[in-house]
Each structure stands twice: as structure tokens, then as C-alpha cells.
Scaffold this active site. Structure first.
Site, PDB file in Angstrom:
ATOM      1  N   GLN A 130       0.828  -1.200   0.000  1.00 14.00           N
ATOM      2  CA  GLN A 130       0.000   0.000   0.000  1.00 14.00           C
ATOM      3  C   GLN A 130       0.868   1.258   0.000  1.00 14.00           C
ATOM      4  O   GLN A 130       1.918   1.305   0.624  1.00 14.00           O
ATOM      5  CB  GLN A 130      -0.911   0.005   1.229  1.00 14.00           C
ATOM      6  CG  GLN A 130      -2.173   0.802   1.009  1.00 14.00           C
ATOM      7  CD  GLN A 130      -3.294   0.364   1.934  1.00 14.00           C
ATOM      8  OE1 GLN A 130      -3.317  -0.773   2.392  1.00 14.00           O
ATOM      9  NE2 GLN A 130      -4.212   1.250   2.210  1.00 14.00           N
ATOM     10  N   SER A 171       3.837  -6.411   2.829  1.00 16.21           N
ATOM     11  CA  SER A 171       2.519  -6.358   3.473  1.00 16.21           C
ATOM     12  C   SER A 171       1.469  -7.005   2.559  1.00 16.21           C
ATOM     13  O   SER A 171       1.544  -8.203   2.294  1.00 16.21           O
ATOM     14  CB  SER A 171       2.177  -4.911   3.848  1.00 16.21           C
ATOM     15  OG  SER A 171       1.036  -4.865   4.672  1.00 16.21           O
ATOM     16  N   LEU A 172       0.500  -6.240   2.031  1.00 18.01           N
ATOM     17  CA  LEU A 172      -0.511  -6.857   1.166  1.00 18.01           C
ATOM     18  C   LEU A 172       0.148  -7.537  -0.032  1.00 18.01           C
ATOM     19  O   LEU A 172      -0.422  -8.463  -0.617  1.00 18.01           O
ATOM     20  CB  LEU A 172      -1.527  -5.815   0.680  1.00 18.01           C
ATOM     21  CG  LEU A 172      -1.126  -4.961  -0.531  1.00 18.01           C
ATOM     22  CD1 LEU A 172      -1.548  -5.606  -1.838  1.00 18.01           C
ATOM     23  CD2 LEU A 172      -1.704  -3.585  -0.435  1.00 18.01           C
ATOM     24  N   ARG A 204      -9.477  -7.995   4.238  1.00 16.14           N
ATOM     25  CA  ARG A 204      -8.353  -7.468   5.008  1.00 16.14           C
ATOM     26  C   ARG A 204      -8.430  -5.946   5.115  1.00 16.14           C
ATOM     27  O   ARG A 204      -8.257  -5.362   6.187  1.00 16.14           O
ATOM     28  CB  ARG A 204      -7.046  -7.901   4.336  1.00 16.14           C
ATOM     29  CG  ARG A 204      -5.757  -7.567   5.084  1.00 16.14           C
ATOM     30  CD  ARG A 204      -4.581  -8.151   4.293  1.00 16.14           C
ATOM     31  NE  ARG A 204      -3.289  -7.953   4.937  1.00 16.14           N
ATOM     32  CZ  ARG A 204      -2.485  -6.918   4.709  1.00 16.14           C
ATOM     33  NH1 ARG A 204      -2.868  -5.966   3.863  1.00 16.14           N
ATOM     34  NH2 ARG A 204      -1.311  -6.820   5.314  1.00 16.14           N
ATOM     35  N   HIS A 210      -0.095  -2.825  11.071  1.00 14.07           N
ATOM     36  CA  HIS A 210       1.047  -3.575  11.625  1.00 14.07           C
ATOM     37  C   HIS A 210       1.391  -3.163  13.056  1.00 14.07           C
ATOM     38  O   HIS A 210       2.553  -2.930  13.378  1.00 14.07           O
ATOM     39  CB  HIS A 210       2.264  -3.469  10.703  1.00 14.07           C
ATOM     40  CG  HIS A 210       2.016  -4.012   9.336  1.00 14.07           C
ATOM     41  ND1 HIS A 210       1.814  -5.356   9.107  1.00 14.07           N
ATOM     42  CD2 HIS A 210       1.876  -3.397   8.144  1.00 14.07           C
ATOM     43  CE1 HIS A 210       1.584  -5.542   7.813  1.00 14.07           C
ATOM     44  NE2 HIS A 210       1.609  -4.368   7.225  1.00 14.07           N
ATOM     45  N   GLN A 231       1.108 -11.371  10.366  1.00 12.78           N
ATOM     46  CA  GLN A 231       1.563 -10.196   9.635  1.00 12.78           C
ATOM     47  C   GLN A 231       0.665  -8.973   9.872  1.00 12.78           C
ATOM     48  O   GLN A 231       1.124  -7.832   9.809  1.00 12.78           O
ATOM     49  CB  GLN A 231       1.610 -10.569   8.149  1.00 12.78           C
ATOM     50  CG  GLN A 231       2.118  -9.516   7.207  1.00 12.78           C
ATOM     51  CD  GLN A 231       1.120  -9.294   6.094  1.00 12.78           C
ATOM     52  OE1 GLN A 231      -0.006  -8.890   6.329  1.00 12.78           O
ATOM     53  NE2 GLN A 231       1.555  -9.571   4.873  1.00 12.78           N
TER      54      GLN A 231
END
Length: 316
Positions: free
Chosen positions: A11, A95-96, A120, A204, A253
Site C-alpha cells: 500500500q 505487506s498486502l 483485510r 502492523h 503479519q
């Protein structure tokens, strides 16, 4: 000897117009965007190609949109005879981007990856009321000092290291008041810059626990295949292939640290990787790779011209 890893952005790389040139140039890309639209029951592609920045930036849209562009590039490469398993020793995603990496490596179907990222994104947004959490970039401090800053700023609030992106580039996340305190503490400890980020939620960190629970439930309901090459997981900075382990690490995560510096260090050290190819929108990971290991060759594959150059390189 050349050894590659394919990496997938997270992102912040999204931009209005993303994927439009790919859709115009390649039927395989158009098919990916259509499949994602159908999986979500929404014309996400219209938001990507000509929507408003505010709508695209919403976490629930940005996450599946970034994955869609990465997979469109992957499908175009496949149509040109470039199979991931033949050219990449590992995959990794920021991440994603782990979902994009896993989809590219055959762990998730495209429709499941899109739906998981929609869940998510919504769960992350819902976990903390708007305004109650934020993130900040601490530039010019090493990871150990950034951890000290976060601990000192936390008090009774949450303030965690969220992303270790590159040497001297650490992102912290937590309750707004604590992160604001951390910005001032970081400056006092010698940060070159410490600034709040324009994000809609504190990703996070421990405040994301409700989203982690939502993802645990969602991941239990989808088929996860072993990837055709190992995934270097964000929370481990080490390779994994077992489907149950993949599920577990994707849940961890959500609240855990994106250990990107260590992941790239592992890839270009013990992993033996010489070339990193970033498949998707923008060049963020390519820039980070050069800061983490100046000797590694890092390439962004984002546009039709990039794809042609990459195919020519791999076919040589």
C-alpha cells in the site's frame, strides 16, 4: 550466475490510472481486471483507471487494486512464455504484496486473493476508529533506536515498529497521541526527519488484533496451495512453503513487523539472489532494494515498455 526473486509492492504505491496502460495493451491484463471486478461484485477497475484518489486510497480498494496490477503483469509475462517457476527462485511481497506474491506463485486463486484483500482492507479500517490511530516514518534512525523511540512514546498507549523498510527508514504505528509523541522523541534522538503519514489506519501494530482475527477466519475458508517457489515471509524474513504455515504467518503479519530490510538481506545473502524484479505499480521496492544491498540488481516491471524489456532480458 543470475538468480532472481520476484517482489510485489504494498500500500502506498497505488495511483489513479494504475493498470490502464496494461488493459489497453494486453487482453490478458483486461481479463485479470474483469475477474477481480467479478470476484468483488464492484467495478474496481473503473476506480483504478479513472476514479478519485480519495476512493482509490481507501484500504479496501487500494489492496485488491495493487494485487490486480501485479497479477495482470504476471499473466502477460506468462502469455509471453515467461513462467514464474522457471525464472524466480523466491517470491516476496511488502505487506498486502504477500497476497500478490502467493497468488502469482499459485497458492491462491485470483478471485480468492481479491476477496481476501477486500476483507483485510475492511477489517483493518474497522479495527480502529478514524483519527484514533496513525503511522509515522522515522528517517535516519536505525531499527534499534526506532524501537527505543516507540517504547518511550507508548506510555499506556500502543506504539510499535510497523515496517523496517530499509536502513534508516523505519515506520512506526499506534495510537495517534503516542505516534505524535514518538515523532518529537525521534527528532530529539537525531532523526533526519520524522513525519506523520497520510494513512487511514495504524497498520502492523497491536491495535490491528481484530483484523488479525478476521483474517484468521477468512483464511481458514479458502484453499491455500503450496507455492511453486518459496515465499520469504514478512514476519520471518525467511522462506516458507507449507500452506498451514502460510496461513499462520499471514495472520501474524496483520499485527507484526514487515521485516523488509531483513527479507531482502536474506534473499541477497543466504538466498543467493542477484536480481530483484518488482512486478506491479510503481518502483518503491526497487528503490528500497538498492538501499538495502547496493550490489543487487533491482528492476521495476510496471509498464508495457518495462514488460518488453524484461521479456527480452529473460529470453536472452
Amino acid at each position: 550466475m543470475t538468480k532472481r526473486a520476484f517482489t510485489f509492492p504494498g500500500q502506498g504505491s497505488q495511483a489513479v490510472g494504475m493498470g490502464k496502460d496494461l488493459a489497453a495493451a494486453y487482453p490478458e491484463a483486461r481479463a485479470v481486471f474483469q475477474e477481480v471486478d467479478e470476484a468483488l461484485g464492484q467495478r474496481l477497475s473503473a476506480i483504478m483507471f479513472e476514479g478519485s484518489d480519495d476512493i482509490l486510497r481507501l484500504t479496501e480498494n487500494a489492496q485488491p487494486a495493487l494485487m490486480a496490477v501485479s497479477l495482470a503483469i504476471m499473466r502477460v509475462l506468462q502469455a509471453k512464455g515467461i513462467r514464474l517457476v522457471d525464472h524466480a527462485a523466491f517470491v516476496a511481497g511488502h505487506s498486502l504484496g504477500e497476497y500478490s506474491a502467493l497468488c502469482a506463485a499459485g497458492s491462491f486463486s485470483l478471485a480468492d486473493a481479491a476477496r481476501l484483500l477486500r476483507i483485510r482492507g475492511l477489517a483493518m479500517q474497522k479495527a480502529v476508529p478514524v483519527g484514533h490511530g496513525t503511522m509515522a516514518a522515522l528517517l535516519g534512525l536505525d531499527l534499534a533506536v526506532a524501537r527505543e523511540v516507540a517504547a518511550e512514546a507508548a506510555g499506556d498507549d500502543v506504539c510499535d515498529v510497523a515496517n523496517d523498510n530499509a536502513p534508516g527508514q523505519v515506520v512506526i504505528s499506534g495510537a495517534t497521541a503516542a505516534v505524535e509523541r514518538a515523532v518529537e522523541i525521534a527528532k530529539a534522538k537525531g532523526a533526519k526527519r520524522a513525519l506523520l503519514l497520510p494513512v487511514s489506519a495504524p497498520f502492523h501494530c497491536a491495535l490491528m488484533q481484530p483484523a488479525a482475527e478476521a483474517m484468521q477466519a477468512a483464511l481458514a475458508d479458502v484453499t491455500v496451495n503450496a507455492p511453486v517457489v518459496p515465499l520469504v515471509a514478512n514476519v520471518l524474513a525467511a522462506p516458507i512453503t507449507d500452506p498451514d504455515d502460510i496461513r499462520r504467518r499471514l495472520v501474524e503479519q496483520v499485527t507484526g513487523v514487515v521485516r523488509w530490510t531483513e527479507s531482502v538481506t536474506w534473499l541477497t545473502g543466504p538466498g543467493g539472489v542477484t536480481h530483484l524484479a518488482e512486478l506491479g505499480t510503481g518502483k518503491v521496492l526497487t528503490g528500497l532494494a538498492k538501499r538495502i544491498n547496493a550490489e543487487a540488481v533491482a528492476t521495476a516491471v510496471s509498464t508495457p515498455a518495462d514488460i518488453d524489456a524484461f521479456v527480452a532480458e529473460l529470453s536472452a
